[in-house]
Design a protein around this motif. Structure first.
Motif, PDB file in Angstrom:
ATOM      1  N   ARG A  72       0.832  -1.183   0.000  1.00 56.57           N
ATOM      2  CA  ARG A  72       0.000   0.000   0.000  1.00 56.57           C
ATOM      3  C   ARG A  72       0.875   1.244   0.000  1.00 56.57           C
ATOM      4  N   THR A  73       0.290   2.234  -0.566  1.00 53.40           N
ATOM      5  CA  THR A  73       0.994   3.523  -0.669  1.00 53.40           C
ATOM      6  C   THR A  73       0.237   4.569   0.099  1.00 53.40           C
ATOM      7  N   LEU A 131      -1.158   7.111  -0.989  1.00 51.74           N
ATOM      8  CA  LEU A 131      -2.347   7.470  -1.742  1.00 51.74           C
ATOM      9  C   LEU A 131      -3.474   6.483  -1.479  1.00 51.74           C
ATOM     10  N   ASP A 132      -3.107   5.191  -1.341  1.00 50.95           N
ATOM     11  CA  ASP A 132      -4.131   4.174  -1.051  1.00 50.95           C
ATOM     12  C   ASP A 132      -4.746   4.414   0.320  1.00 50.95           C
ATOM     13  N   ALA A 137      -7.137   7.232   0.218  1.00 47.06           N
ATOM     14  CA  ALA A 137      -8.402   6.855  -0.431  1.00 47.06           C
ATOM     15  C   ALA A 137      -9.290   6.062   0.493  1.00 47.06           C
ATOM     16  N   ARG A 158      -8.493  13.434  -7.087  1.00 49.50           N
ATOM     17  CA  ARG A 158      -7.389  12.986  -7.957  1.00 49.50           C
ATOM     18  C   ARG A 158      -7.860  11.800  -8.795  1.00 49.50           C
ATOM     19  N   SER A 203      -8.058   8.170 -10.364  1.00 50.99           N
ATOM     20  CA  SER A 203      -7.982   6.870  -9.677  1.00 50.99           C
ATOM     21  C   SER A 203      -6.626   6.245  -9.902  1.00 50.99           C
ATOM     22  N   LEU A 204      -6.290   5.274  -9.096  1.00 50.10           N
ATOM     23  CA  LEU A 204      -4.994   4.598  -9.172  1.00 50.10           C
ATOM     24  C   LEU A 204      -4.810   3.889 -10.490  1.00 50.10           C
ATOM     25  N   ALA A 205      -5.807   3.278 -10.970  1.00 48.64           N
ATOM     26  CA  ALA A 205      -5.688   2.518 -12.228  1.00 48.64           C
ATOM     27  C   ALA A 205      -5.415   3.453 -13.401  1.00 48.64           C
ATOM     28  N   ARG A 262      -4.026   6.398 -13.264  1.00 48.75           N
ATOM     29  CA  ARG A 262      -2.658   6.920 -13.180  1.00 48.75           C
ATOM     30  C   ARG A 262      -1.645   5.892 -13.687  1.00 48.75           C
ATOM     31  N   ARG A 263      -1.844   4.689 -13.359  1.00 47.07           N
ATOM     32  CA  ARG A 263      -0.908   3.644 -13.817  1.00 47.07           C
ATOM     33  C   ARG A 263      -0.955   3.498 -15.340  1.00 47.07           C
TER      34      ARG A 263
END
Length: 459
Positions: free
Chosen positions: A8-9, A11-12, A15, A40, A42-44, A46-47
């Motif tokens: 986990r980061t 950012l996670d 969220a 911001r 979503s994580l997906a 951004r990846r």
């Protein structure tokens, strides 16, 4: 059952915290009692964006390194991401063939050549002759100068000429009252008398011998008497020969001292043996002179010589037979041509020069002794070489150059190695071959055009 630990980061965690706050009925931005940050991606998402950027970068770098093999397919992509170059690579074979580098070439059409006033000349092979320029002085040729001395001692009775007068061969220049003439005449007379006496004695001896030979045949005299008469004849003949030699001696002396036609006895004349000009007179009227003094100097000015002072290496460069041009301060005269007769083997210690003797014809007497002149000797170096007109040579920071015409509108700059340089042509030891055409008049304009193009390429 396997458990997988998910990394986990921060950012996670943020969220998740925001989600829990929304489940408890609190606004997402106030879950921790603070104002919520802006939303911001979503994580997906951004990846996915990061993966696209990395992919385009890898693709761009690959196209950069392999642009020769895959340039056609990768060029649109490189252009989209800003990695395409605006000009073809100079190292690419195709680009070099399409745009050849001609930094030393000037292209100029016929109209441009006319505006520059271009003229052309040929590179040709010729005998290399080095011009040697040096000052000189006029002098009489020693072989055409005579210094007259009195033939006998005596008093000067008359002077017929003075310096500057022209004389002819056989002309009387002065007369002397010379006792030696009378001595020679008296000696000749005595010798002639002795010769007559000896000849008479010889004739008598010859007659006696003949009579004796006739008497001995009839027994009138003895043979011994005949032999004695033969000895007497031999002595008489020897005396005759001696007297004859004395006559010849006194006759030659008298003829050398004899006066001219119409002169009184005892007068000796000084006579010029050549045609020429009296340059000096060493006697005066009434003085007594002897045979050791120069009475007159007569020179023939129809052919004179120039003494050209040679310095340094010119002493060994100039050879006998080289042509020479002499310029004298004579109005309306184009110059005098001559040839080198010799170069002095000794150097003058005062001037450190060796004079070259140049024979020059002077039929009208325009050149005078001791006149200062300018001499140009064409020293033949004994070899041939390629030469171009002197106007074709242009000087640059890198050395001399010339523009060779390789086409109707194409001029190539050539770096040159020069040899002998004259005002009319220059020897080229390297850079141009015989038969090539070079720009002469107006070649400075070609140099200016090329220099402007080179300066423009560096802006």
């Amino acid at each position: 059952m396997l458990l997988t630990a998910e990394t986990r980061t921060p950012l996670d965690d943020e969220a998740d915290t925001a989600g829990q706050g929304a489940a408890r009925g609190q606004p997402a931005g106030r879950a921790s009692g603070k104002e919520a940050p802006p939303a911001r991606p979503s994580l997906a998402r951004r990846r996915w964006l990061a993966g696209c950027v990395i992919g385009f970068l890898v693709l761009g770098l690959a196209g950069w390194w392999y642009r020769d093999a895959a340039g056609a397919s990768v060029a649109p992509i490189l252009a989209r991401i800003g990695l395409a170059t605006g000009a073809p690579d100079a190292a690419a074979p195709g680009a070099a063939a399409a745009e050849p580098a001609e930094d030393n070439v000037v292209r100029l059409d016929a109209e441009g050549q006319r505006r520059l006033g271009l003229a052309f000349g040929q590179a040709e092979t010729r005998r290399i002759v080095l011009p040697v320029r040096t000052p000189g002085t006029i002098a009489f040729d020693e072989r055409r100068v005579t210094r007259l001395k009195p033939r006998t001692s005596g008093r000067v009775l008359s002077l017929a000429v003075q310096p500057g007068d022209r004389v002819r061969a056989g002309q009387t220049l002065a007369t002397l009252d010379a006792a030696g003439v009378l001595d020679a005449r008296n000696g000749l007379a005595a010798a002639q008398a002795s010769l007559g006496e000896a000849q008479a004695t010889e004739k008598v001896a010859e007659t006696n011998l003949k009579r004796g030979s006739d008497l001995v045949k009839v027994g009138g005299i003895a043979q011994a008497e005949v032999d004695r008469r033969q000895v007497d004849l031999a002595k008489a003949h020897a005396a005759t020969l001696s007297a004859q030699s004395q006559v010849d001696l006194y006759r030659a002396q008298y003829e050398r001292l004899a006066p001219g036609s119409g002169d009184a006895p005892g007068i000796s004349a000084i006579v010029s043996p050549i045609d020429g000009v009296v340059t000096a007179a060493g006697i005066t009227l009434g003085e007594v002179v002897d045979t050791n003094r120069d009475a007159f100097t007569v020179a023939d000015p129809s052919q004179i010589q120039v003494l050209a002072n040679l310095y340094g290496r010119d002493i060994t460069t100039v050879k006998a037979g080289d042509r020479a041009m002499v310029e004298a301060p004579i109005q309306d005269h184009p110059g005098f041509e001559g040839r080198v007769r010799s170069v002095n083997a000794a150097i003058d210690p005062m001037t450190n020069t060796a004079p070259a003797r140049i024979e020059v014809a002077n039929p009208d007497g325009s050149l005078r002794a001791n006149m200062f002149v300018s001499v140009e000797i064409a020293a033949d170096l004994g070899r041939e070489g390629v030469t171009v007109p002197a106007a074709a040579i242009q000087q640059t920071e890198d050395g001399p150059v010339a523009f060779v015409r390789t086409g109707a509108d194409r001029f190539e700059k050539r770096a040159l190695t020069l040899g002998v340089q004259r005002t009319d042509w220059v020897e080229v030891r390297a850079g141009i071959a015989a038969g090539e055409t070079v720009a002469t008049l107006g070649s400075f304009g070609l140099k200016a055009i090329l220099l402007r193009a080179l300066l423009g390429s560096t802006d």
